[in-house]
Design an enzyme around this catalytic site. Structure first.
Site, PDB file in Angstrom:
ATOM      1  N   ARG A  83       0.847  -1.197   0.000  1.00  0.00           N
ATOM      2  CA  ARG A  83       0.000   0.000   0.000  1.00  0.00           C
ATOM      3  C   ARG A  83       0.881   1.245   0.000  1.00  0.00           C
ATOM      4  O   ARG A  83       1.888   1.310   0.725  1.00  0.00           O
ATOM      5  CB  ARG A  83      -0.910   0.033   1.229  1.00  0.00           C
ATOM      6  N   HIS A  85      -0.285   0.010  -9.737  1.00  0.00           N
ATOM      7  CA  HIS A  85      -1.020  -0.917  -8.850  1.00  0.00           C
ATOM      8  C   HIS A  85      -1.488  -2.171  -9.609  1.00  0.00           C
ATOM      9  O   HIS A  85      -2.679  -2.483  -9.672  1.00  0.00           O
ATOM     10  CB  HIS A  85      -2.229  -0.207  -8.200  1.00  0.00           C
TER      11      HIS A  85
HETATM   12  P1  NAP Z   1      -1.616 -10.977   5.438  1.00  0.00           P
HETATM   13  O1  NAP Z   1      -1.659 -12.444   5.134  1.00  0.00           O
HETATM   14  O2  NAP Z   1      -2.560 -10.425   6.426  1.00  0.00           O
HETATM   15  O3  NAP Z   1      -0.106 -10.665   5.875  1.00  0.00           O
HETATM   16  C1  NAP Z   1       0.251  -9.489   6.507  1.00  0.00           C
HETATM   17  C2  NAP Z   1       1.496  -9.745   7.336  1.00  0.00           C
HETATM   18  O4  NAP Z   1       1.928  -8.518   7.911  1.00  0.00           O
HETATM   19  C3  NAP Z   1       1.261 -10.725   8.477  1.00  0.00           C
HETATM   20  O5  NAP Z   1       2.344 -11.603   8.542  1.00  0.00           O
HETATM   21  C4  NAP Z   1       1.225  -9.805   9.690  1.00  0.00           C
HETATM   22  O6  NAP Z   1       1.711 -10.389  10.870  1.00  0.00           O
HETATM   23  C5  NAP Z   1       2.173  -8.724   9.304  1.00  0.00           C
HETATM   24  N1  NAP Z   1       1.907  -7.493  10.052  1.00  0.00           N
HETATM   25  C6  NAP Z   1       0.764  -6.806  10.140  1.00  0.00           C
HETATM   26  N2  NAP Z   1       0.894  -5.710  10.921  1.00  0.00           N
HETATM   27  C7  NAP Z   1       2.183  -5.725  11.329  1.00  0.00           C
HETATM   28  C8  NAP Z   1       2.930  -4.860  12.162  1.00  0.00           C
HETATM   29  N3  NAP Z   1       2.386  -3.768  12.722  1.00  0.00           N
HETATM   30  N4  NAP Z   1       4.219  -5.174  12.391  1.00  0.00           N
HETATM   31  C9  NAP Z   1       4.782  -6.265  11.843  1.00  0.00           C
HETATM   32  N5  NAP Z   1       4.123  -7.139  11.043  1.00  0.00           N
HETATM   33  C10 NAP Z   1       2.834  -6.863  10.791  1.00  0.00           C
HETATM   34  O7  NAP Z   1      -1.791 -10.136   4.101  1.00  0.00           O
HETATM   35  P2  NAP Z   1      -1.416 -10.543   2.594  1.00  0.00           P
HETATM   36  O8  NAP Z   1      -2.515 -11.314   1.964  1.00  0.00           O
HETATM   37  O9  NAP Z   1      -0.059 -11.138   2.604  1.00  0.00           O
HETATM   38  O10 NAP Z   1      -1.393  -9.105   1.897  1.00  0.00           O
HETATM   39  C11 NAP Z   1      -0.521  -8.098   2.339  1.00  0.00           C
HETATM   40  C12 NAP Z   1      -0.908  -6.771   1.694  1.00  0.00           C
HETATM   41  O11 NAP Z   1      -0.557  -6.776   0.311  1.00  0.00           O
HETATM   42  C13 NAP Z   1      -2.407  -6.483   1.684  1.00  0.00           C
HETATM   43  O12 NAP Z   1      -2.836  -5.945   2.912  1.00  0.00           O
HETATM   44  C14 NAP Z   1      -2.536  -5.488   0.558  1.00  0.00           C
HETATM   45  O13 NAP Z   1      -2.432  -4.194   1.081  1.00  0.00           O
HETATM   46  C15 NAP Z   1      -1.318  -5.764  -0.331  1.00  0.00           C
HETATM   47  N6  NAP Z   1      -1.679  -6.222  -1.687  1.00  0.00           N
HETATM   48  C16 NAP Z   1      -1.230  -5.496  -2.752  1.00  0.00           C
HETATM   49  C17 NAP Z   1      -1.538  -5.908  -4.044  1.00  0.00           C
HETATM   50  C18 NAP Z   1      -1.034  -5.165  -5.248  1.00  0.00           C
HETATM   51  O14 NAP Z   1      -1.455  -5.437  -6.380  1.00  0.00           O
HETATM   52  N7  NAP Z   1      -0.132  -4.215  -5.108  1.00  0.00           N
HETATM   53  C19 NAP Z   1      -2.282  -7.081  -4.244  1.00  0.00           C
HETATM   54  C20 NAP Z   1      -2.709  -7.799  -3.123  1.00  0.00           C
HETATM   55  C21 NAP Z   1      -2.402  -7.369  -1.840  1.00  0.00           C
HETATM   56  P3  NAP Z   1       0.777 -11.228  11.880  1.00  0.00           P
HETATM   57  O15 NAP Z   1      -0.218 -11.997  11.056  1.00  0.00           O
HETATM   58  O16 NAP Z   1       1.771 -12.024  12.570  1.00  0.00           O
HETATM   59  O17 NAP Z   1       0.079 -10.233  12.731  1.00  0.00           O
END
Ligand code: NAP
Length: 311
Positions: A226, A274
């Protein structure tokens, strides 16, 4: 069940409706707004970017299923009615596409392709110092669904990979750093930084002057989660001062990125609109169908968002 597909901006609306109907032949799929009909019949809303207030008008809503992996546009914005569960999108295409995107930029920076681009413009034949893959230190912020997959594949390619997370997530071959206290040592060892955190109040602006300056001189940054993670002025300053070598940016605070933004023309910024991992309606509709079947059987949908944590 009656399922309402709601997205103000979906260019793929007809594709989505076709895939949802194909995967859920025993359920009624309605398109918002024209097919909404009797709101009291609607039990599930499949949403991208719903219009504010629309979900509140569905009195028998049981769950909201997001077509996006990131739910920062839905949480804390008064869009999801109180007490209604929200599930985010977890899908094999998203994971595979994001991993390929990350690998692309890691290889690009690892093999100094950005530098050869600059040298080519000046017709300079200057091989850069060699760094073996096992010696290249990649750091991934957020070893969740997407970050974890990218980390595993980068380990498979032979990189020295570390992850930084909120809670410990042991992964074979990945050096783990957990919590705020361990952020400085994680950054200090990271030559190519990848941000795959969700956007929450805790991660807003996390790529700022303090964290970027903790990276070793010559580091590169890949921001593909993001735009709100990046303090734009701090990133530009780190690039202009030569502390950072380059940045690959896919996401921005304001999208579309305004034509006047300095990122567009910065020689050390590579920019995509994006597109790192767009939701693929064909595979995502299968995931939504699975959650609908679970709900019919009396179970909650998978991948529920913790509304307090914001992801
Ligand atoms: P996810 O499975 O929820 O993974 C997020 C990770 O970040 C988890 O390991 C979480 O740790 C960690 N985290 C959250 N808050 C934290 C903090 N304050 N300090 C340290 N670690 C933290 O999400 P995902 O499916 O991998 O997706 C991640 C992000 O990618 C999405 O939220 C979205 O914004 C982005 N995205 C972008 C695109 C694009 O096209 N550019 C496409 C899809 C997604 P814990 O679970 O241990 O709390």
């Amino acid at each position: 069940m009656v399922i309402l597909f709601m997205d103000r901006n979906s260019e793929n609306k007809e594709i989505w409706l076709g895939e949802l109907r194909k995967n859920l032949p025993d359920h009624e799929i309605r398109a918002w707004p024209e097919e909404t009909g009797d709101r009291a019949q609607i039990e599930i809303a499949v949403v991208g970017a719903p219009a504010p207030g629309e979900l509140e008008r569905l009195p028998n809503l049981k769950a909201v299923l997001s077509t996006w992996a990131g739910v920062d546009r839905l949480v804390g914005k008064g869009i999801i009615p109180d007490g209604i569960p929200l599930a985010r999108m977890v899908d094999r295409s998203l994971r595979a596409d994001m991993t390929l995107f990350v690998i692309h930029w890691v290889l690009h920076f690892h093999r100094e392709i950005h530098r050869y681009g600059e040298l080519q413009r000046e017709a300079r034949w200057e091989p850069q110092p060699y760094c073996e893959t096992a010696g290249r230190r990649v750091g991934i912020m957020g070893l969740g669904v997407l970050g974890g997959d990218a980390a595993g594949k980068l380990v498979g390619l032979g990189f020295d990979v570390a992850g930084w997370d909120a809670i410990e997530r042991p992964m074979e071959g990945v050096t783990g750093f957990v919590g705020q206290d361990r952020l400085p040592p994680f950054l200090e060892r990271t030559e190519i930084l990848v941000s795959l955190l969700p956007l929450t109040p805790q991660t807003e602006g996390i790529l700022n002057r303090r964290t970027l300056s903790a990276l070793p001189r010559g580091a590169c940054v890949i921001s593909c989660a993001r735009g709100g993670h990046v303090v734009d002025a701090d990133l530009l300053e780190a690039l202009d001062s030569g502390h950072l070598d380059a940045a690959a940016l896919d996401v921005f605070r304001e999208e579309p990125l305004p034509a006047t933004h300095p990122f567009w023309r910065h020689p050390r910024v590579r920019l995509t609109p994006h597109v790192a991992a767009a939701t693929n309606p064909r595979t995502a509709a299968e995931e939504i169908a699975e959650d609908v079947r679970r709900m019919v059987a009396g179970s909650p949908p998978r991948h529920l968002v913790d509304m307090a944590r914001g992801y």
